[in-house]
Design a protein around this motif. Structure first.
Motif, PDB file in Angstrom:
ATOM      1  N   ASP A 468      32.071  58.475   1.942  1.00  0.00           N
ATOM      2  CA  ASP A 468      30.862  58.833   1.174  1.00  0.00           C
ATOM      3  C   ASP A 468      30.714  57.999  -0.094  1.00  0.00           C
ATOM      4  N   GLU A 469      31.192  56.780  -0.081  1.00  0.00           N
ATOM      5  CA  GLU A 469      31.050  55.873  -1.232  1.00  0.00           C
ATOM      6  C   GLU A 469      29.953  54.872  -0.887  1.00  0.00           C
ATOM      7  N   CYS A 470      28.721  55.354  -0.830  1.00  0.00           N
ATOM      8  CA  CYS A 470      27.618  54.509  -0.355  1.00  0.00           C
ATOM      9  C   CYS A 470      27.278  53.376  -1.321  1.00  0.00           C
ATOM     10  N   GLY A 471      27.392  53.624  -2.629  1.00  0.00           N
ATOM     11  CA  GLY A 471      27.094  52.581  -3.609  1.00  0.00           C
ATOM     12  C   GLY A 471      27.970  51.358  -3.426  1.00  0.00           C
ATOM     13  N   PRO A 472      29.310  51.527  -3.442  1.00  0.00           N
ATOM     14  CA  PRO A 472      30.187  50.377  -3.180  1.00  0.00           C
ATOM     15  C   PRO A 472      29.966  49.767  -1.796  1.00  0.00           C
ATOM     16  N   ALA A 473      29.643  50.620  -0.803  1.00  0.00           N
ATOM     17  CA  ALA A 473      29.377  50.081   0.535  1.00  0.00           C
ATOM     18  C   ALA A 473      28.173  49.148   0.499  1.00  0.00           C
ATOM     19  N   ALA A 474      27.124  49.544  -0.251  1.00  0.00           N
ATOM     20  CA  ALA A 474      25.927  48.710  -0.363  1.00  0.00           C
ATOM     21  C   ALA A 474      26.254  47.370  -1.014  1.00  0.00           C
ATOM     22  N   GLN A 475      27.148  47.359  -1.998  1.00  0.00           N
ATOM     23  CA  GLN A 475      27.548  46.092  -2.639  1.00  0.00           C
ATOM     24  C   GLN A 475      28.203  45.163  -1.628  1.00  0.00           C
ATOM     25  N   CYS A 476      29.039  45.716  -0.758  1.00  0.00           N
ATOM     26  CA  CYS A 476      29.667  44.902   0.295  1.00  0.00           C
ATOM     27  C   CYS A 476      28.608  44.327   1.228  1.00  0.00           C
ATOM     28  N   LEU A 477      27.655  45.160   1.603  1.00  0.00           N
ATOM     29  CA  LEU A 477      26.608  44.714   2.528  1.00  0.00           C
ATOM     30  C   LEU A 477      25.737  43.625   1.913  1.00  0.00           C
ATOM     31  N   LEU A 478      25.453  43.746   0.631  1.00  0.00           N
ATOM     32  CA  LEU A 478      24.655  42.722  -0.053  1.00  0.00           C
ATOM     33  C   LEU A 478      25.414  41.398  -0.115  1.00  0.00           C
ATOM     34  N   ARG A 479      26.710  41.470  -0.371  1.00  0.00           N
ATOM     35  CA  ARG A 479      27.519  40.235  -0.388  1.00  0.00           C
ATOM     36  C   ARG A 479      27.520  39.583   0.994  1.00  0.00           C
ATOM     37  N   LEU A 480      27.592  40.395   2.022  1.00  0.00           N
ATOM     38  CA  LEU A 480      27.563  39.849   3.382  1.00  0.00           C
ATOM     39  C   LEU A 480      26.235  39.146   3.651  1.00  0.00           C
ATOM     40  N   GLU A 481      25.144  39.747   3.226  1.00  0.00           N
ATOM     41  CA  GLU A 481      23.826  39.124   3.393  1.00  0.00           C
ATOM     42  C   GLU A 481      23.759  37.785   2.681  1.00  0.00           C
ATOM     43  N   GLN A 482      24.254  37.761   1.449  1.00  0.00           N
ATOM     44  CA  GLN A 482      24.146  36.564   0.611  1.00  0.00           C
ATOM     45  C   GLN A 482      25.087  35.450   1.068  1.00  0.00           C
ATOM     46  N   ASN A 483      26.324  35.808   1.449  1.00  0.00           N
ATOM     47  CA  ASN A 483      27.350  34.794   1.693  1.00  0.00           C
ATOM     48  C   ASN A 483      27.557  34.440   3.159  1.00  0.00           C
ATOM     49  N   GLY A 485      25.120  35.414   5.817  1.00  0.00           N
ATOM     50  CA  GLY A 485      23.934  35.824   6.554  1.00  0.00           C
ATOM     51  C   GLY A 485      23.710  35.066   7.842  1.00  0.00           C
ATOM     52  N   ASN A 486      24.207  33.828   7.941  1.00  0.00           N
ATOM     53  CA  ASN A 486      23.999  33.020   9.141  1.00  0.00           C
ATOM     54  C   ASN A 486      25.092  33.206  10.191  1.00  0.00           C
ATOM     55  N   ASP A 487      26.095  34.001   9.867  1.00  0.00           N
ATOM     56  CA  ASP A 487      27.191  34.267  10.808  1.00  0.00           C
ATOM     57  C   ASP A 487      26.699  35.282  11.845  1.00  0.00           C
ATOM     58  N   PRO A 488      26.745  34.940  13.140  1.00  0.00           N
ATOM     59  CA  PRO A 488      26.218  35.858  14.172  1.00  0.00           C
ATOM     60  C   PRO A 488      26.881  37.237  14.144  1.00  0.00           C
ATOM     61  N   GLU A 489      28.209  37.260  13.919  1.00  0.00           N
ATOM     62  CA  GLU A 489      28.917  38.551  13.877  1.00  0.00           C
ATOM     63  C   GLU A 489      28.435  39.401  12.708  1.00  0.00           C
ATOM     64  N   VAL A 490      28.215  38.763  11.562  1.00  0.00           N
ATOM     65  CA  VAL A 490      27.725  39.481  10.384  1.00  0.00           C
ATOM     66  C   VAL A 490      26.294  39.945  10.610  1.00  0.00           C
ATOM     67  N   ALA A 491      25.469  39.085  11.194  1.00  0.00           N
ATOM     68  CA  ALA A 491      24.074  39.453  11.462  1.00  0.00           C
ATOM     69  C   ALA A 491      24.004  40.679  12.359  1.00  0.00           C
ATOM     70  N   GLU A 492      24.873  40.720  13.368  1.00  0.00           N
ATOM     71  CA  GLU A 492      24.917  41.871  14.274  1.00  0.00           C
ATOM     72  C   GLU A 492      25.366  43.125  13.528  1.00  0.00           C
TER      73      GLU A 492
END
Length: 776
Positions: A468-483, A485-492
């Motif tokens: 239930d730590e959604c805020g920190p989870a969102a930070q991880c997801l944003l980093r994945l998008e930024q860094n 984003g073109n990786d097929p596994e990450v996109a999935e």
């Protein structure tokens, strides 16, 4: 009465039940001695069954051995020295013989640095030990024995090499003569052949075996398998370096297994270019469940430098063929190889993952070990390898203490961390919601090494969402998008919906809900321990629970109890429960309804705040660490109110999750007592925060030897060696084994002369032996 010989198998890293705890090499040696009229015993020192000084001494007094032998590896060297020194304390005249891969090419200078050791075995152990036994029985000097390095009148003598017999069947089987007792084992190690003719620069085996391959007869190995199968062992680990070296012999052997050892299964390794679809089909029929290939590296230039003749396309084909045959594949790999860069090393990891090989077992990569006798060890500099600036005694090889012209010490460490992150057990644990704080702690401690890999943020995001730590989870997801984003596994990963959970009073359990419950199952009125759980957390519809159990849970309301029968599947893993009708009593504590987030932004903006109300914190911690954390966090337990253990637990969880500021905020309200400050410092140090740890440990200075040793460790971690030496020299710590051990490490890191290093090491050994002797 025949002469007795005592052997010790020291493997503190293996449980007794593991095949790694089978003393195969010493078993071969003792069986050969028995054939020549001698007798003896093998003692084991294992992780879950440590050898006691009392048992050691009792065995010593009962058998009165003529000599004692140890199998030595790099990592058990100091433990071997302690037991050898204890043997000398009991009988100063007993010859101590070291054998095994560490001693075959160990420099003779090592004997001068180990007063408790008399002989280094250079040749094949079976042949050498018979010669030693004959010499001792006849009263002849050991210098007459071929295949050893020993002392004579204060000098070190090397005798002629001893490669042993040409026929392996000349060596009696330690399984057939009951030298090795496999009770308690479900798997056994076997050798159907010995030796290797390859030219790999990182391996010592070809030199040690004289670049020849020798075989046991098929009948001999089949007899061993049949004997072990009768004793309950049905799975075998063939330790041959190259199981498929002779195609004709292997086909004959596999047909014999099918015919004479039905139902047997086994692991083996071979070269990728020696298998094809026909052989793989035969291996499968004979019971092969896993086949290991030596890949080492997926970078062509690196493979050439280590003389590993591999064509990567053909390796890929062999992997696919093996998997298509229904056989699991393992790949041996190394990093820190000559000429390899960090990018090259990551290519190897990506190759393994792309071929759907689980990073588990032997597929877990390791840093190159530069052992005595490997071609690289002859001249490391010629291979681009330079030793780290530390002090090492002559009995320790270069091992992992190096950097290369392609990878710094820090990059080699980074690659080790990246491989660990990708291990199968991490993924499985996250899938099941277990060991989440251990995994999160590993990732957050090594963040600087893992920023280059998408797996770290994907794992952390999943852990945070589970807790239930959604805020920190969102930070991880944003980093994945930024860094990435073109990786097929990450996109999935980013495309899939993210699910959180929200508490609802008196909610009804249905598919998709997270439930928290207690249960116990009974057979004929008796509770079956395996069915009992408390504060268990599961998601309905996720296949975490038995389908019949889940069906009965649906429709229950939070706060209600129920009783129902569940029929276990006929093929259920627990044989006691398979096919049985079990009566369950269930109490449903809480139901949380799913909240679906359709975007990363939604995860950050629509965070539910759940309240978990459980009073039994002790049992909660015991049975469900994740829920315990969420209860502590959501009860706003941020001040010292008499619940110090719970505050410190929350402090540790915050650190592991990477919430350092939250953790430090908790400490402001802690009592400034040395024991409390010291405990906080110890937790910080365990989480790799040495600088912050010192602030707290200084407040506990002089309070105990334990706290002083924690301070010493923190200074070493920060490379503050002068401060560490000052603490280590405190007379009040003179009898602390932990301090002595840290001072040995400190001597190495400061590059003190080897004589000073050895004085510290010998003082540590003397103290260990005194403590062991007191327990005899």
């Amino acid at each position: 009465m025949s002469e007795n010989f005592l052997f010790m198998h020291i493997n503190e890293w293996a449980d007794f039940e593991s095949p790694d705890a089978i003393p195969l090499s010493q078993g071969y040696v003792l069986s050969k001695l028995k054939k020549h009229g001698y007798s003896g015993k093998i003692l084991g020192d294992y992780k879950n069954r440590p050898l006691t000084p009392y048992l050691f001494n009792t065995c010593f007094q009962e058998h009165k051995p003529k000599a004692i032998g140890f199998s030595v590896y790099e990592k058990n060297m100091n433990r071997v020295r302690a037991w050898a020194a204890l043997a000398k304390k009991i009988d100063p005249q007993i010859p101590v013989v070291l054998g095994g891969p560490q001693t075959t090419f160990m420099p003779a200078e090592a004997l001068k640095q180990m007063d408790e050791v008399d002989v280094l075995c250079r040749g094949e152990g079976e042949a050498v030990m018979v010669e030693i036994a004959d010499a001792l029985a006849a009263g002849r000097p050991l210098t007459d024995v071929p295949g050893i390095c020993c002392r004579e009148n204060g000098s070190i003598v090397e005798t002629a090499w001893n490669f042993g017999s040409e026929s392996l069947d000349d060596l009696p089987s330690p399984y057939l003569d009951d030298t090795i007792d496999c009770r308690g084992k479900s798997r056994a190690i076997l050798l159907s052949s010995r030796g290797c003719t390859s030219s790999c620069t990182f391996c010592y085996t070809p030199r040690a075996c004289g670049r020849r391959v020798r075989f046991h007869s098929v009948d001999r190995v089949i007899a061993e398998m049949q004997s072990l199968q009768r004793k309950g062992v049905n799975d075998f680990w063939f330790a041959d370096p190259n199981f498929a070296y002779s195609r004709d012999r292997l086909e004959t052997f596999l047909e014999a297994i099918i015919d004479k050892v039905p139902g047997a299964t086994f692991w083996c390794q071979t070269r990728y270019n020696l298998v094809d679809a026909e052989l793989l089909a035969l291996l499968k029929r004979a019971g092969a469940h896993t086949l290991a290939f030596g890949l080492e590296s997926a970078h062509g230039g690196t493979l050439k430098k280590i003389r590993k003749g591999i064509e990567l396309d053909r390796m890929s084909k062999a992997i696919r063929l093996t998997q298509d045959a229904g056989i699991n594949v393992e790949l041996f790999t190394l990093f820190g190889l000559p000429g390899e860069t960090l990018e090259n090393a990551q290519q190897t990891l990506d190759f393994v993952k792309q071929h759907n090989v689980d990073i588990d077992g032997n597929s877990i990569s390791q840093q190159l070990h530069v052992f005595f006798g490997t071609p690289i060890s002859d001249d490391p500099a010629r291979h681009g390898i330079s030793a780290l600036p530390i002090t090492k005694p002559a009995y320790q090889s270069l091992c992992r203490d190096f950097q290369t012209d392609g990878m710094s010490e820090e990059e080699i460490r980074q690659m080790s961390v990246i491989w660990r992150l990708n291990r199968k057990d991490f993924t499985e644990d996250i899938d099941s919601g277990t060991n989440l704080f251990t995994i999160a702690g590993f990732i957050t401690r090594h963040k600087k090494y893992l920023d280059c890999r998408s797996e770290a943020d994907m794992m952390l995001a999943r852990i945070y969402m589970y807790l239930d730590e959604c805020g920190p989870a969102a930070q991880c997801l944003l980093r994945l998008e930024q860094n990435f984003g073109n990786d097929p596994e990450v996109a999935e990963f980013l495309k899939s919906p993210f699910i959180g959970y929200k508490t609802k009073r008196r909610a009804v359990a249905r598919n998709g809900c997270r439930i928290i419950f207690d249960c116990k199952g009974m057979l004929e009125g008796v509770v079956v321990p395996e069915t009992e759980c408390h504060f268990n957390m599961a998601t309905l519809g996720s296949s975490e629970l038995l389908a019949d159990f889940e069906k009965q849970m649906r429709g229950m309301k939070a706060g209600s109890a129920s009783q129902f029968d569940v029929v276990f599947p006929a093929d259920y893993g627990n044989k006691r429960l398979a096919g049985q009708k079990v009566s369950f009593q269930v109490y449903l504590h809480q139901v949380l309804e799913p909240v679906v987030y359709d975007s990363v932004e939604a995860v950050a903006e629509k965070t539910p705040r759940n309240m978990y109300r459980f009073d039994d914190l002790f049992n909660l911690k015991k049975h469900n660490e994740n829920l315990y954390y969420m209860v502590l966090r959501d009860s706003l337990l941020h001040s010292y109110t008499g619940n110090l253990p719970h505050v410190m637990a929350l402090f540790n969880y915050y650190l592991k999750l990477g919430f350092k500021e939250k953790a430090l905020d908790l400490t402001y309200s802690l009592p400034q007592e040395p024991s409390v400050m010291g405990h906080a410092g110890r937790v910080l140090l365990a989480n790799e925060l040495a600088e912050e740890a010192l602030e707290f440990l200084e407040k506990a200075a002089d309070s105990s030897a334990e706290m002083e040793n924690q301070r010493l460790k923190a200074h070493i971690k920060l490379k503050q060696f002068d401060e560490a030496e000052e603490i280590g020299n405190d007379p009040r710590l003179a009898t602390s084994l932990q301090t002595m051990n840290l001072r040995v490490n400190l001597a190495s890191l400061q590059q003190l002369p080897v004589e000073r290093y050895l004085r510290r090491m010998n003082r540590l050994l003397d103290s260990q032996v005194k403590m062991m002797a007191a327990k005899m």
